[in-house]
Design an enzyme around this catalytic site. Structure first.
Site, short mmCIF file in Angstrom:
data_model
loop_
_atom_site.label_atom_id
_atom_site.label_comp_id
_atom_site.label_asym_id
_atom_site.label_seq_id
_atom_site.Cartn_x
_atom_site.Cartn_y
_atom_site.Cartn_z
N ARG A 68 40.63 29.37 88.02
CA ARG A 68 39.89 29.01 89.23
C ARG A 68 40.02 30.10 90.29
NH1 ARG A 68 41.38 24.58 86.39
NH2 ARG A 68 40.14 22.68 86.60
N GLN A 98 38.26 19.64 84.20
CA GLN A 98 37.30 20.70 83.88
C GLN A 98 35.90 20.28 84.29
OE1 GLN A 98 37.89 21.50 79.71
NE2 GLN A 98 39.83 22.54 80.07
N SER A 149 38.47 14.18 83.55
CA SER A 149 38.53 15.60 83.17
C SER A 149 38.44 16.49 84.41
CB SER A 149 37.39 15.94 82.21
OG SER A 149 37.24 17.34 82.12
N ASP A 153 48.24 17.68 78.21
CA ASP A 153 48.59 18.90 77.47
C ASP A 153 50.05 18.91 77.01
OD1 ASP A 153 46.03 19.86 77.84
OD2 ASP A 153 46.56 21.07 79.59
C1 S3P Z 1 42.34 21.67 82.44
C2 S3P Z 1 42.08 20.33 82.31
C3 S3P Z 1 42.46 19.55 81.11
C4 S3P Z 1 43.52 20.27 80.31
C5 S3P Z 1 43.20 21.72 80.10
C6 S3P Z 1 43.09 22.42 81.43
C7 S3P Z 1 41.87 22.36 83.65
O1 S3P Z 1 41.32 19.39 80.30
O2 S3P Z 1 43.71 19.61 79.07
O3 S3P Z 1 44.19 22.33 79.33
O4 S3P Z 1 42.32 23.49 83.93
O5 S3P Z 1 41.03 21.77 84.35
P1 S3P Z 1 40.22 18.23 80.56
O6 S3P Z 1 39.55 18.51 81.85
O7 S3P Z 1 39.29 18.33 79.39
O8 S3P Z 1 41.00 16.96 80.56
#
Ligand code: S3P
Length: 424
Positions: free
Chosen positions: A28, A170, A168, A313
């Site tokens: 980010r 992400q 999520s 994770d």
């Molecule tokens: C992450 C969010 C998680 C995590 C990934 C990193 C991030 O995934 O498992 O290793 O940096 O936003 P999800 O958003 O799919 O849960």
């Protein structure tokens, strides 16, 4: 293929250890520094291949990135210098790169093609494509736009309200990054709060954002450059916290770990299991602390519900802790494990069984029988976290673990084997 032999530790883990910069923060920070008008300095970025892929994608869009010291990068960003990348953006194994880049690219008035390795090709993208389409981007991919490669034609976005179906960070991050370049307001509401790095960093880069646990609202923003020290990665610290808990005679300190909302759930789980971890030298503004870990006898617990996104994770290494604990530990409400770098229900169960533990997969998690592990030969399944969790199990086992496919660790923690060698 490389193989790592993790022999049983000959002594407790003592002293202090520095783990790599947080991977989620590193991605980010790069994406936002690229948009910021001026020169940012980013210190302590994750040195893994995943973050290098995001950096390379930014370079392909015209951002100047220069190493300026050990683990330090100078990033000259600014919207006027950005341009359409000439080729395909290859994210390698990095799910965070492809999903965040989809959102970042949706706000740019050009075409982006995002692809990765064979694991990325199986990872669901409908969850980011759908809200970005609603904002006005054209997003397509295999299987009717739900799998990579992704093709994003961006520009002319309008803000939306989005309620992701899966918890999520992400997805939230992708929509908020797109929102920074959209007309009007973009709001993400979360039924279960997830890690807040996107919100915290947009704030740090002086973007127009308001956020609370459960929602975030952004507007089109002009970002200011920053000087940022990336905190240590709790997900990488988790391997050492479990290792020091399991190896008798350990007393280990891990410095400057991010312990903010949505990341430190594994510490609560280990506390329930009887681990002796103290959180010291807290910096509430930076959301960091030092962790001190002494070995302890662990007992089983149940991991389920709203805490799961805050430790998703860490489940492979928590499952290793469970394999050495007294009693049966259950992980549920974690079907997201099935769509990570590997199917982590299957790969965690296979690794534990190969090392001599009783473990069984469920649709949304796994069940682990506690006891002692003899050790054995494990396949990392192309997944860095399975490789490192298996090595930790090897340290605490009676005969050690041989981990095939160790090269996967390069995505997030290239120095892990070197640190491990201090245990013998
Ligand atoms: C992450 C969010 C998680 C995590 C990934 C990193 C991030 O995934 O498992 O290793 O940096 O936003 P999800 O958003 O799919 O849960």
């Amino acid at each position: 293929m490389t193989t790592l032999v993790a022999r049983p530790a000959v002594r407790g883990l003592r002293g202090s250890i520095t783990v790599p910069g947080d991977k989620s923060v590193s991605h980010r920070a790069l994406l936002l520094a690229a948009l910021a008008e001026g020169t940012s300095t980013l210190r302590g970025l994750s040195a893994g291949d995943d973050v290098a892929r995001t950096a390379a994608a930014m370079a392909a869009c015209g951002v100047a990135l220069e190493p300026s010291g050990p683990g330090e990068l100078t990033v000259e960003g600014g919207v006027a210098r950005l341009h359409e990348p000439a080729g395909v953006q290859d994210v390698g194994n990095s799910g965070t790169s492809i999903r965040l880049l989809a959102g970042w690219s949706a706000a740019r008035p050009w075409l982006s093609v995002l692809q990765g390795d064979s694991s990325i090709a199986r990872r669901p993208m409908g969850r980011v494509a759908e809200p970005l389409r609603r904002m006005g981007a054209i997003v397509d991919g295999r299987e009717r736009g739900t799998l990579p490669p992704l093709v994003v034609r961006g520009g002319d976005l309008t803000g939306i309200e989005h309620r992701p179906e899966v918890a999520s960070a992400q997805v939230k991050g992708a929509v908020l990054l797109a929102g920074l370049g959209a007309d009007g307001e973009t709001v993400v509401h979360e039924a279960v709060p997830t890690r807040r790095h996107t919100e915290e960093l947009i704030e740090r880069f002086a973007g127009e954002i308001e956020h609370r646990p459960g929602w975030a609202r952004v507007r089109r923003s002009t970002l200011r450059p920053v000087d940022l020290a990336v905190p240590a990665d709790p997900s990488q610290a988790a391997f050492w916290v479990v290792a020091a808990s399991l190896v008798p005679g350990s007393d280990l300190r891990i410095a400057g770990v991010y312990v903010g909302a949505g990341r430190a759930g594994f510490l609560d789980v280990l506390a329930r299991m009887g681990a002796e971890v103290t959180v010291e030298a807290e910096h509430p503004d930076e959301h960091t602390a030092d962790l001190r870990v002494r070995s302890a006898r662990l007992s089983a617990t149940t991991v389920a519900g709203e805490e799961v996104p805050s430790l998703i994770d860490e489940i492979p290494v928590l499952a290793v802790a469970a394999a050495f604990a007294e009693g049966t530990t259950t992980f549920s409400d974690a079907s997201e494990l099935r769509v990570k770098e590997s199917d982590r229900v299957e790969s965690t169960v296979a690794a534990l069984r190969a090392l001599g533990a009783g473990a069984e997969g469920r649709a949304d998690g796994l069940v682990v029988e506690g006891g002692r592990l003899a050790g054995g030969l494990v396949d990392a399944a192309g997944d860095h976290r399975i490789a490192m969790a298996s090595a930790v199990a090897g340290l605490a086992s009676s005969q050690g673990a041989t981990v095939e496919g160790w090269e996967a660790v390069a995505t997030s923690y290239p120095g892990f084997a070197e640190e491990l060698a201090r245990c013998w």
